[in-house]
Design a protein around this motif. Structure first.
Motif, PDB file in Angstrom:
ATOM      1  N   ASP A 189       0.848  -1.553  -0.234  1.00 28.56           N
ATOM      2  CA  ASP A 189       0.062  -0.310  -0.124  1.00 28.56           C
ATOM      3  C   ASP A 189       0.706   1.688  -0.147  1.00 28.56           C
ATOM      4  N   GLN A 190       2.426   1.040   1.096  1.00 26.92           N
ATOM      5  CA  GLN A 190       2.953   2.054   1.125  1.00 26.92           C
ATOM      6  C   GLN A 190       3.602   2.439  -0.865  1.00 26.92           C
ATOM      7  N   PHE A 191       3.738   1.543  -0.918  1.00 25.83           N
ATOM      8  CA  PHE A 191       5.118   2.252  -2.354  1.00 25.83           C
ATOM      9  C   PHE A 191       3.783   2.348  -3.682  1.00 25.83           C
ATOM     10  N   ARG A 192       2.507   1.948  -3.286  1.00 26.73           N
ATOM     11  CA  ARG A 192       1.385   2.190  -4.257  1.00 26.73           C
ATOM     12  C   ARG A 192       1.095   3.819  -4.350  1.00 26.73           C
ATOM     13  N   ASN A 193       0.588   3.429  -3.307  1.00 24.83           N
ATOM     14  CA  ASN A 193       0.632   5.660  -2.984  1.00 24.83           C
ATOM     15  C   ASN A 193       1.639   6.416  -3.677  1.00 24.83           C
ATOM     16  N   ALA A 194       2.567   5.839  -2.926  1.00 28.44           N
ATOM     17  CA  ALA A 194       4.033   6.478  -4.213  1.00 28.44           C
ATOM     18  C   ALA A 194       4.123   7.575  -4.809  1.00 28.44           C
ATOM     19  N   PHE A 195       3.973   5.665  -6.083  1.00 25.96           N
ATOM     20  CA  PHE A 195       4.000   4.659  -7.511  1.00 25.96           C
ATOM     21  C   PHE A 195       2.804   5.699  -7.666  1.00 25.96           C
ATOM     22  N   LEU A 196       1.707   6.066  -7.523  1.00 19.35           N
ATOM     23  CA  LEU A 196       0.339   6.965  -7.851  1.00 19.35           C
ATOM     24  C   LEU A 196       1.066   8.717  -7.850  1.00 19.35           C
ATOM     25  N   LEU A 197       1.717   8.720  -6.379  1.00 20.92           N
ATOM     26  CA  LEU A 197       2.010  10.536  -6.160  1.00 20.92           C
ATOM     27  C   LEU A 197       3.062  10.664  -7.264  1.00 20.92           C
ATOM     28  N   GLY A 198       3.317   9.786  -8.298  1.00 27.61           N
ATOM     29  CA  GLY A 198       4.735   9.894  -8.889  1.00 27.61           C
ATOM     30  C   GLY A 198       5.908   9.216  -8.742  1.00 27.61           C
ATOM     31  N   CYS A 199       5.980   8.344  -7.814  1.00 35.34           N
ATOM     32  CA  CYS A 199       7.742   8.097  -7.387  1.00 35.34           C
ATOM     33  C   CYS A 199       8.859   6.850  -8.550  1.00 35.34           C
ATOM     34  N   VAL A 234       4.487  -2.906  -7.775  1.00 36.18           N
ATOM     35  CA  VAL A 234       3.678  -2.158  -7.741  1.00 36.18           C
ATOM     36  C   VAL A 234       3.859  -0.860  -9.214  1.00 36.18           C
ATOM     37  N   PHE A 235       5.785  -1.125  -9.121  1.00 34.86           N
ATOM     38  CA  PHE A 235       6.525   0.447  -9.777  1.00 34.86           C
ATOM     39  C   PHE A 235       6.479  -0.072 -11.713  1.00 34.86           C
ATOM     40  N   SER A 236       5.582  -0.968 -11.922  1.00 31.06           N
ATOM     41  CA  SER A 236       5.689  -1.474 -13.295  1.00 31.06           C
ATOM     42  C   SER A 236       4.112  -1.396 -13.127  1.00 31.06           C
ATOM     43  N   PRO A 237       3.336  -0.387 -14.243  1.00 29.76           N
ATOM     44  CA  PRO A 237       2.267   0.170 -14.100  1.00 29.76           C
ATOM     45  C   PRO A 237       1.698  -1.243 -14.820  1.00 29.76           C
ATOM     46  N   SER A 238      -0.125  -1.500 -13.632  1.00 31.80           N
ATOM     47  CA  SER A 238      -0.451  -2.835 -14.050  1.00 31.80           C
ATOM     48  C   SER A 238      -0.998  -2.823 -16.213  1.00 31.80           C
ATOM     49  N   PRO A 239      -0.762  -3.925 -16.681  1.00 34.51           N
ATOM     50  CA  PRO A 239      -1.287  -4.694 -18.472  1.00 34.51           C
ATOM     51  C   PRO A 239      -2.742  -3.158 -18.448  1.00 34.51           C
ATOM     52  N   SER A 240      -4.497  -3.769 -17.390  1.00 32.06           N
ATOM     53  CA  SER A 240      -5.083  -3.115 -17.599  1.00 32.06           C
ATOM     54  C   SER A 240      -5.044  -1.761 -18.141  1.00 32.06           C
ATOM     55  N   ASP A 241      -4.166  -0.774 -17.330  1.00 31.66           N
ATOM     56  CA  ASP A 241      -3.901   0.491 -17.492  1.00 31.66           C
ATOM     57  C   ASP A 241      -2.844   0.891 -18.429  1.00 31.66           C
ATOM     58  N   CYS A 287      -1.762   9.194 -20.232  1.00 27.52           N
ATOM     59  CA  CYS A 287      -1.364   8.257 -20.684  1.00 27.52           C
ATOM     60  C   CYS A 287      -0.323   7.824 -20.751  1.00 27.52           C
ATOM     61  N   ARG A 288       0.640   8.750 -21.854  1.00 23.15           N
ATOM     62  CA  ARG A 288       1.707   8.666 -22.442  1.00 23.15           C
ATOM     63  C   ARG A 288       2.750   8.158 -21.158  1.00 23.15           C
ATOM     64  N   VAL A 289       2.717   8.951 -20.097  1.00 27.99           N
ATOM     65  CA  VAL A 289       3.531   8.910 -18.849  1.00 27.99           C
ATOM     66  C   VAL A 289       3.386   7.536 -18.742  1.00 27.99           C
ATOM     67  N   VAL A 290       2.723   6.999 -19.057  1.00 25.89           N
ATOM     68  CA  VAL A 290       1.717   5.333 -18.351  1.00 25.89           C
ATOM     69  C   VAL A 290       2.630   4.249 -19.406  1.00 25.89           C
ATOM     70  N   ALA A 291       2.772   4.961 -20.474  1.00 27.68           N
ATOM     71  CA  ALA A 291       2.972   3.866 -22.065  1.00 27.68           C
ATOM     72  C   ALA A 291       4.252   4.517 -21.814  1.00 27.68           C
ATOM     73  N   GLU A 292       4.880   4.828 -22.022  1.00 28.25           N
ATOM     74  CA  GLU A 292       6.381   5.550 -21.722  1.00 28.25           C
ATOM     75  C   GLU A 292       6.792   4.645 -21.072  1.00 28.25           C
ATOM     76  N   LEU A 293       6.841   4.384 -20.048  1.00 33.48           N
ATOM     77  CA  LEU A 293       6.825   3.621 -18.779  1.00 33.48           C
ATOM     78  C   LEU A 293       6.899   2.287 -19.118  1.00 33.48           C
ATOM     79  N   ALA A 294       5.627   2.029 -19.616  1.00 36.48           N
ATOM     80  CA  ALA A 294       5.275   1.122 -19.884  1.00 36.48           C
ATOM     81  C   ALA A 294       6.342  -0.501 -21.186  1.00 36.48           C
ATOM     82  N   ASP A 295       6.570   0.940 -22.090  1.00 38.83           N
ATOM     83  CA  ASP A 295       7.308   0.223 -22.975  1.00 38.83           C
ATOM     84  C   ASP A 295       9.484   0.258 -22.586  1.00 38.83           C
ATOM     85  N   ALA A 296       9.348   1.321 -21.273  1.00 35.82           N
ATOM     86  CA  ALA A 296      11.273   1.361 -20.773  1.00 35.82           C
ATOM     87  C   ALA A 296      11.022  -0.012 -20.637  1.00 35.82           C
TER      88      ALA A 296
END
Ligand SMILES: CC(C)(COP(=O)(O)OP(=O)(O)OC[C@H]1O[C@@H](n2cnc3c(N)ncnc32)[C@H](O)[C@@H]1OP(=O)(O)O)[C@@H](O)C(=O)NCCC(=O)NCCSC(=O)C[C@H](O)C(=O)O
Ligand SMILES: [Mg+2]
Length: 356
Positions: free
Chosen positions: A259-269, A286-293, A326-335
């Protein structure tokens, strides 16, 4: 203040030129180990295959009479191993300690070519980064390094939080900042004895119904670290460096850690520290975006065409701003997918389903 014209000039004759952009490589978990602890050190080659960053810790959690052994252990481990794409970091002792000068001299001259980032604890302001910046340049020149070492600050003093923007922008070496909730709690005289995470006493309560002040009033635990993490994320984003949640000390409580890690991920960590092997997979998840997102983000990008205007997708408005999200999420996923075929397959399968 240094002239902006000189900001990217080396701070010592013969030192490598500072980087212009911080490399964005996966760093979902910074895995801490004590290089002087033989049992932990023996596990390092295997752990290196599972983590984005391995960090040889020389500071707190290493006993005073084991400081030299930890430093020597890290030198030996770095010389004996090639960790491939896994980054090797170290956390040196604090700048007011009797060990830090030898930490920096030994590590930079002996294994400076193997180290990516030096984490500096208890940073109070830009002056601490300036000191490390110049010293590193001198040592890099002495060691003949061709790639500059990067610096990561821990946000764990009240002064550090007050000065976080100037710390983030103090040097082109600044790679990122981590929250250090234990030292920060002590520095602020907060009344929690936990290493990160929430506290049941920090809560809000619904209003009373009628005259009864005790019954039927739901309470909601609040996040003690919200303000600091959000402030750190803004300072890092403003200066093009990376923010991290730090340690979660209740190793047994894998649920609250997530939970603590996810809060940080959602806030930008972009990552958090793993203190024990059990926390590695939590951070990876937690720090890999979910496939559905990721599927949703790719669908919005595809349907938005050139990224301007407004469309409805499944009843939700999308426009120029949401396509950027959406590009933030997609670019992280690609990397991340570039180095992880399993993750790549999961993202592609979910995308195929979403796009039909
Ligand atoms: C927390 C620990 C002291 C727990 O260690 P231990 O009691 O040995 O746990 P286990 O018996 O469950 O361990 C099982 C085996 O795994 C090995 N192990 C444990 N941790 C690690 C690790 N981090 N890396 C590699 N291997 C590890 C054990 O040796 C066991 O091996 P074996 O017996 O052969 O099966 C310990 O996990 C630990 O010391 N972790 C690191 C703590 C640390 O680095 N703390 C500093 C960072 S937090 C901080 O500084 C606060 C921050 O600055 C702030 O201010 O907020
Ligand atoms: Mg600390």
């Amino acid at each position: 203040m240094r002239s902006p014209k000189d900001f990217f000039a080396p701070l010592a004759l013969g030192a490598p030129a500072p980087v212009r952009e911080i490399p964005v490589t996966p760093s979902r978990m910074i895995h801490f180990f004590d290089p002087g602890n033989e049992k932990m050190a023996a596990k390092v080659p295997d752990i290196a295959k599972k983590v984005d960053v391995l960090l040889g810790n020389l500071e707190d959690a290493v006993r005073a009479d084991r400081k030299e052994a930890a430093r020597a252990g890290l030198v030996a481990i770095a010389k004996a191993n090639d960790f491939g794409k896994t980054q090797l970091w170290t956390r040196v002792n604090s700048l007011d300690s009797p060990w830090v000068l030898d930490d920096l001299i030994t590590l930079v001259t002996e294994i400076g070519d193997k180290l990516d980032v030096i984490m500096v604890p208890k940073v109070e302001g830009a002056q601490d980064i300036h000191y490390v910046d110049r010293l590193l340049a001198q040592l890099e020149a002495r060691a003949g390094l061709t790639k500059p070492l990067l610096v990561h600050a821990i946000l764990e003093t009240a002064s550090g939080v007050a000065n976080v923007e100037e710390i983030a922008g103090a040097s082109p070496r600044m790679q990122g900042i981590s929250l250090g909730p234990a030292d920060l709690a002590a520095s602020r005289r907060m009344k929690t004895t936990r290493v990160g995470g929430g506290h049941p006493g920090y809560l809000v309560r619904t209003d009373p119904v009628g005259d009864d002040l005790t019954e039927g009033r739901t309470t909601y635990q609040q996040d003690l670290w919200h303000y600091t993490v959000a402030r750190m994320v803004d300072a890092c984003a403003m200066h093009g460096i990376l923010p991290y949640y730090g340690p979660f000390g209740d190793i047994r409580d894998v649920v609250a850690c997530e939970d603590q890690f996810r809060n940080a991920f959602l806030l930008g960590c972009v990552g958090a520290w793993s203190l024990h092997p059990v926390q590695i997979d939590i951070a990876k998840k937690v720090f890999s975006p979910s496939p559905s997102d990721v599927a949703w983000a790719r669908r919005v990008i595809a349907e938005m065409g050139d990224g301007t205007g407004a469309v409805m997708i499944d009843g939700k408005m999308q426009d120029d701003a949401s396509v950027k999200q959406c590009r933030v999420v997609a670019e992280l996923a690609d990397a991340l997918a570039a180095d992880d075929p399993e993750l790549a397959a999961a993202y592609d399968a979910a995308t195929k389903e979403a796009l039909g």
